[in-house]
Design an enzyme around this catalytic site. Structure first.
Site, short mmCIF file in Angstrom:
data_model
loop_
_atom_site.label_atom_id
_atom_site.label_comp_id
_atom_site.label_asym_id
_atom_site.label_seq_id
_atom_site.Cartn_x
_atom_site.Cartn_y
_atom_site.Cartn_z
N SER A 119 0.82 -1.21 0.00
CA SER A 119 0.00 0.00 0.00
C SER A 119 0.86 1.26 0.00
O SER A 119 0.34 2.35 -0.10
CB SER A 119 -0.96 -0.01 1.19
OG SER A 119 -0.31 -0.42 2.36
N HIS A 140 -2.59 -2.81 -6.31
CA HIS A 140 -3.09 -2.44 -4.97
C HIS A 140 -4.61 -2.56 -4.90
O HIS A 140 -5.34 -1.80 -5.52
CB HIS A 140 -2.62 -1.01 -4.66
CG HIS A 140 -2.96 -0.56 -3.28
ND1 HIS A 140 -3.18 0.74 -2.95
CD2 HIS A 140 -3.10 -1.27 -2.13
CE1 HIS A 140 -3.45 0.83 -1.66
NE2 HIS A 140 -3.41 -0.38 -1.15
N GLU A 152 -5.44 -0.30 -8.01
CA GLU A 152 -4.51 0.75 -8.39
C GLU A 152 -3.26 0.05 -8.96
O GLU A 152 -2.63 -0.74 -8.25
CB GLU A 152 -4.18 1.48 -7.09
CG GLU A 152 -3.53 2.78 -7.18
CD GLU A 152 -3.39 3.43 -5.78
OE1 GLU A 152 -3.26 4.64 -5.76
OE2 GLU A 152 -3.39 2.75 -4.74
N ASN A 190 -3.66 6.10 -0.98
CA ASN A 190 -3.16 6.37 0.38
C ASN A 190 -2.51 7.74 0.53
O ASN A 190 -2.39 8.26 1.64
CB ASN A 190 -2.23 5.26 0.84
CG ASN A 190 -3.03 4.05 1.26
OD1 ASN A 190 -4.15 4.19 1.75
ND2 ASN A 190 -2.50 2.86 1.05
N1 CAA Z 1 -18.06 -10.17 0.98
C1 CAA Z 1 -19.31 -10.17 0.50
N2 CAA Z 1 -20.22 -9.22 0.83
C2 CAA Z 1 -19.83 -8.25 1.69
C3 CAA Z 1 -18.52 -8.20 2.22
C4 CAA Z 1 -17.62 -9.21 1.83
N3 CAA Z 1 -16.36 -9.25 2.26
N4 CAA Z 1 -18.41 -7.10 3.03
C5 CAA Z 1 -19.60 -6.48 2.98
N5 CAA Z 1 -20.45 -7.18 2.19
C6 CAA Z 1 -21.83 -6.85 1.84
C7 CAA Z 1 -22.76 -7.02 3.04
O1 CAA Z 1 -23.22 -8.34 3.14
C8 CAA Z 1 -23.87 -6.04 2.71
O2 CAA Z 1 -24.76 -6.62 1.81
P1 CAA Z 1 -26.33 -6.22 1.83
O3 CAA Z 1 -26.38 -4.74 1.60
O4 CAA Z 1 -26.91 -7.01 0.71
O5 CAA Z 1 -26.79 -6.62 3.20
C9 CAA Z 1 -23.14 -4.92 1.96
O6 CAA Z 1 -21.89 -5.46 1.51
C10 CAA Z 1 -22.88 -3.75 2.86
O7 CAA Z 1 -22.21 -4.21 4.04
P2 CAA Z 1 -22.69 -3.90 5.52
O8 CAA Z 1 -24.19 -3.79 5.58
O9 CAA Z 1 -22.02 -4.87 6.41
O10 CAA Z 1 -22.05 -2.53 5.92
P3 CAA Z 1 -21.86 -1.20 5.10
O11 CAA Z 1 -23.09 -0.81 4.35
O12 CAA Z 1 -21.24 -0.25 6.05
O13 CAA Z 1 -20.76 -1.57 4.01
C11 CAA Z 1 -18.47 -1.49 3.51
C12 CAA Z 1 -19.54 -2.10 4.38
C13 CAA Z 1 -18.65 -1.98 2.07
C14 CAA Z 1 -17.14 -1.99 4.06
C15 CAA Z 1 -18.61 0.07 3.56
O14 CAA Z 1 -18.68 0.50 4.89
C16 CAA Z 1 -17.45 0.78 2.89
O15 CAA Z 1 -17.42 0.92 1.69
N6 CAA Z 1 -16.50 1.26 3.71
C17 CAA Z 1 -15.31 1.94 3.23
C18 CAA Z 1 -14.29 0.93 2.83
C19 CAA Z 1 -13.05 1.57 2.30
O16 CAA Z 1 -12.86 2.78 2.28
N7 CAA Z 1 -12.12 0.72 1.86
C20 CAA Z 1 -10.83 1.14 1.39
C21 CAA Z 1 -9.88 1.19 2.52
S1 CAA Z 1 -8.29 1.68 2.00
C22 CAA Z 1 -7.55 0.26 1.56
O17 CAA Z 1 -8.04 -0.82 1.67
C23 CAA Z 1 -6.20 0.42 0.98
C24 CAA Z 1 -5.07 0.54 1.89
O18 CAA Z 1 -3.96 0.37 1.41
C25 CAA Z 1 -5.16 0.88 3.31
#
Ligand code: CAA
Length: 282
Positions: A119, A140, A152, A190
């Site tokens: 990352s 990424h 990415e 990031n």
């Molecule tokens: N597999 C399958 N389905 C999944 C899942 C997974 N791993 N994770 C979530 N889901 C599904 C859930 O089952 C849910 O489905 P329904 O709507 O049909 O019930 C849907 O996705 C939404 O999940 P939740 O209801 O649990 O919760 P939410 O609405 O808050 O969504 C989230 C969860 C998708 C994680 C959302 O909160 C989100 O987009 N968060 C931001 C994530 C983000 O910014 N990621 C990038 C981080 S940076 C990075 O990763 C890079 C780095 O180098 C640090």
């Protein structure tokens, strides 16, 4: 890379297991390596649960069972020898990644691409630890990998056009949208995300608002799916600190200095969801 081919994934943490899963969803045979059997067992459970959810919603081309069967797990790196493509998603630690790509370079057949899911670490530097620098590129993924659409792509100084084309093709086969970022600290995501998370820690440290209200500010005020502190716990506070340290060291600007409170949390073992405690208690 044809879909029937074999892809290796190194590291069965949250990114690695997600990458193995989307690889299998794309029809690749996947060999998932981790040196901890416990981590592999946990990863298999996570993958099954996620595939089950996606199957229920009709989002898989095959049954969850059949997709799951495309993933084999191993604690022996040598078993990755037949791979046609390898994605390294081990811990965000320079020495671990350098050693792994060196070992992979010695093991894999000529011409096989090694993509790294770092990352923030320089792709050029990771590539320099191998004798196939032209076949090393950044790939990424975002957490949670089965849900987030972005990959990415990052070219190191010596990455060949052909290698980068393969990385793009594999990403797109996995259903991802591919963007290209320069091999600069933090790449695109990031470079922007981590200063925001770091600033949220400074706000918390100063008592600007409660953690919940800082998160609500960004969720309800700016439409973010998670607030920055919630997201730090989700990504791992230790990972956030590691990336902030790279930004600070390599960009050399004090505006990237990691917040002392973030560092304290990491020292305390408050690494976020995975450790049961971060900014919030789980
Ligand atoms: N597999 C399958 N389905 C999944 C899942 C997974 N791993 N994770 C979530 N889901 C599904 C859930 O089952 C849910 O489905 P329904 O709507 O049909 O019930 C849907 O996705 C939404 O999940 P939740 O209801 O649990 O919760 P939410 O609405 O808050 O969504 C989230 C969860 C998708 C994680 C959302 O909160 C989100 O987009 N968060 C931001 C994530 C983000 O910014 N990621 C990038 C981080 S940076 C990075 O990763 C890079 C780095 O180098 C640090």
């Amino acid at each position: 890379m044809a879909k029937s081919q074999t892809s290796g994934v190194i590291g069965a943490g949250s990114l690695g297991n997600g990458i193995a899963q989307v690889g299998a969803q794309a029809g690749y045979h996947v060999i998932l390596f981790d040196n901890s059997q416990e981590q592999l067992t946990r990863a298999t459970g996570t993958i099954q649960k996620s595939l089950g959810k996606l199957a229920e919603k009709g989002k898989l081309k095959d049954t969850a069972d059949n997709v799951g069967k495309l993933i084999k797990t191993t604690t022996r790196l040598e078993e990755l020898k037949p791979c046609d493509f390898v994605i390294e998603a081990a811990s965000e630690n320079r020495q671990i990644k350098f050693k792994l790509v060196q070992d992979l370079d010695a093991l894999l057949n000529k011409g096989v691409v090694i993509a790294t899911n770092t990352s923030s670490i320089s792709i050029t530097e990771i590539a320099s630890k191998t004798k196939r620098a032209e076949l090393v590129a950044g790939m990424h993924f975002m957490n949670p990998v089965p849900i987030m659409t972005l990959v990415e792509g990052i070219r190191g100084l010596q990455t060949s056009d052909e290698c980068f084309k393969t990385v793009r093709e594999v990403s797109e086969n996995m259903g991802k949208v591919f963007i290209e970022a320069k091999d600069a600290p933090g790449f695109a995501v990031n470079r922007i995300l981590m200063p925001m998370i770091n600033e949220a820690f400074f706000a918390l440290q100063e008592g600007l608002a409660t953690p919940k209200d800082i998160d609500q500010a960004m969720k309800l005020g700016c439409g973010f799916p998670m607030g920055p502190l919630e997201l730090a716990d989700f990504v791992g506070v230790d990972i956030c600190l590691a990336v902030c340290e790279v930004l600070h060291r390599d960009l050399g600007d004090s505006k990237y200095r990691p917040c002392p409170l973030m560092r304290k949390y990491v020292e305390a073992g408050w690494h976020g969801r995975k450790s049961g405690r971060g900014v919030y208690v789980y």
